[in-house]
Design a protein around this motif. Structure first.
Motif, PDB file in Angstrom:
ATOM      1  N   VAL A 144     -14.874  -5.515  -7.088  1.00 53.60           N
ATOM      2  CA  VAL A 144     -13.412  -5.776  -8.516  1.00 53.60           C
ATOM      3  C   VAL A 144     -12.806  -4.817  -8.084  1.00 53.60           C
ATOM      4  N   TYR A 145     -11.333  -4.109  -6.862  1.00 55.81           N
ATOM      5  CA  TYR A 145     -10.543  -3.195  -6.536  1.00 55.81           C
ATOM      6  C   TYR A 145     -10.032  -2.965  -7.140  1.00 55.81           C
ATOM      7  N   PHE A 146      -9.121  -1.984  -7.121  1.00 54.59           N
ATOM      8  CA  PHE A 146      -7.684  -1.727  -8.030  1.00 54.59           C
ATOM      9  C   PHE A 146      -7.444  -0.743  -6.528  1.00 54.59           C
ATOM     10  N   THR A 147      -6.077  -1.030  -5.737  1.00 58.35           N
ATOM     11  CA  THR A 147      -5.640   0.069  -4.471  1.00 58.35           C
ATOM     12  C   THR A 147      -3.999   0.547  -4.963  1.00 58.35           C
ATOM     13  N   ARG A 148      -3.926   1.775  -5.145  1.00 55.51           N
ATOM     14  CA  ARG A 148      -2.662   2.261  -5.096  1.00 55.51           C
ATOM     15  C   ARG A 148      -2.407   2.944  -3.982  1.00 55.51           C
ATOM     16  N   ALA A 149      -0.767   3.132  -3.618  1.00 59.63           N
ATOM     17  CA  ALA A 149      -0.434   3.646  -2.448  1.00 59.63           C
ATOM     18  C   ALA A 149       0.965   4.726  -3.335  1.00 59.63           C
ATOM     19  N   ASN A 150       1.017   5.391  -1.992  1.00 58.06           N
ATOM     20  CA  ASN A 150       2.097   6.542  -2.648  1.00 58.06           C
ATOM     21  C   ASN A 150       3.471   5.222  -2.550  1.00 58.06           C
ATOM     22  N   SER A 151       4.424   5.603  -3.492  1.00 55.24           N
ATOM     23  CA  SER A 151       6.218   5.055  -3.546  1.00 55.24           C
ATOM     24  C   SER A 151       6.660   5.374  -2.042  1.00 55.24           C
ATOM     25  N   GLU A 152       6.904   6.217  -1.589  1.00 56.01           N
ATOM     26  CA  GLU A 152       7.958   6.370  -0.574  1.00 56.01           C
ATOM     27  C   GLU A 152       7.324   5.816   0.748  1.00 56.01           C
ATOM     28  N   THR A 154       4.016   3.718   2.503  1.00 54.08           N
ATOM     29  CA  THR A 154       2.726   3.072   2.550  1.00 54.08           C
ATOM     30  C   THR A 154       0.819   3.698   2.687  1.00 54.08           C
ATOM     31  N   THR A 155       1.140   4.969   2.666  1.00 57.45           N
ATOM     32  CA  THR A 155      -0.249   5.631   2.505  1.00 57.45           C
ATOM     33  C   THR A 155      -0.748   5.412   1.503  1.00 57.45           C
ATOM     34  N   PRO A 156      -2.553   4.596   1.695  1.00 61.04           N
ATOM     35  CA  PRO A 156      -3.190   4.603   0.187  1.00 61.04           C
ATOM     36  C   PRO A 156      -3.574   5.582  -0.481  1.00 61.04           C
ATOM     37  N   GLU A 157      -3.653   6.254  -2.031  1.00 57.47           N
ATOM     38  CA  GLU A 157      -3.447   7.177  -2.435  1.00 57.47           C
ATOM     39  C   GLU A 157      -4.647   7.113  -3.367  1.00 57.47           C
ATOM     40  N   ASP A 158      -5.329   6.331  -3.890  1.00 56.81           N
ATOM     41  CA  ASP A 158      -6.527   5.537  -4.591  1.00 56.81           C
ATOM     42  C   ASP A 158      -7.329   4.621  -3.916  1.00 56.81           C
ATOM     43  N   LEU A 159      -8.157   4.229  -4.543  1.00 54.09           N
ATOM     44  CA  LEU A 159      -9.277   3.175  -4.525  1.00 54.09           C
ATOM     45  C   LEU A 159     -10.237   3.421  -5.187  1.00 54.09           C
TER      46      LEU A 159
END
Length: 188
Positions: A144-152, A154-159
């Protein structure tokens, strides 16, 4: 065709933004003047002759071949041994020790073991970046995984990822929760 000593020329540091720290480092390069020139008479017959432009080395010849570029190369079966031991999660120093126990005459350095491991790992990833490869492996193993990227950007912020058995245990025992958080441990 010109043949020259492997120590000819000068060391050129890589072009980087920061000025490299060269204190305490060395180089094989020492402007050795040794040169041979090969001339071919005709391309069809491949006959030719060699002229010695300079037959003098300005450095002592090595007493042993340890660290030599050609003599220290890993052979095919040695590369395969490195890959197999890497798959078994063996440490590089243990891999080198095993190679030296199998072949007493080997002059390979630890750097070549690291290079062989890195090359194999990159071959496993194919054209994917490390993060893309990680997400592919998470999907293959049904994490089970979830990623969150910077809105401005495409760099990922959280994994966030969790093993399926951990999710089952959380559903079974919802009052006990253990988490591990890593922060700024790599370039991502």
């Amino acid at each position: 065709m010109t043949m020259q000593c492997e120590r000819s020329g000068e060391y050129k540091p890589p072009k980087t933004r920061k000025k490299p720290k060269l204190e305490g480092t060395g180089s094989r390069k020492c402007n050795c003047p040794f040169r041979l020139k090969c001339f071919f008479e005709e391309k069809k017959t491949q006959e030719g002759w060699i002229a010695m432009l300079c037959g003098v080395h300005n450095h002592d010849l090595a007493s042993n071949l340890s660290g030599h570029l050609l003599a220290g190369r890993l052979k095919g079966e040695e590369k395969q041994r490195v890959i197999n031991m890497t798959k078994s999660l063996e440490k590089p120093r243990n891999i080198l020790t095993d190679l030296k126990e199998r072949n007493k005459e080997i002059v390979t350095l630890i750097k070549l073991v690291y290079n062989a491991r890195t090359k194999w790992h990159k071959g496993q990833r194919e054209d994917k970046t490390e993060l893309q490869y990680l997400i592919t492996r998470l999907e293959e193993n049904q994490y089970v995984y979830f990623t969150r990227a910077n809105s401005e950007e495409t760099t990922p912020e959280d994994l966030f990822f969790a093993h399926p058995k951990s999710i089952d245990m959380l559903n079974t025992f919802p009052t006990v929760l253990a988490m591990d958080s890593t922060y700024k441990t790599n370039t991502y």
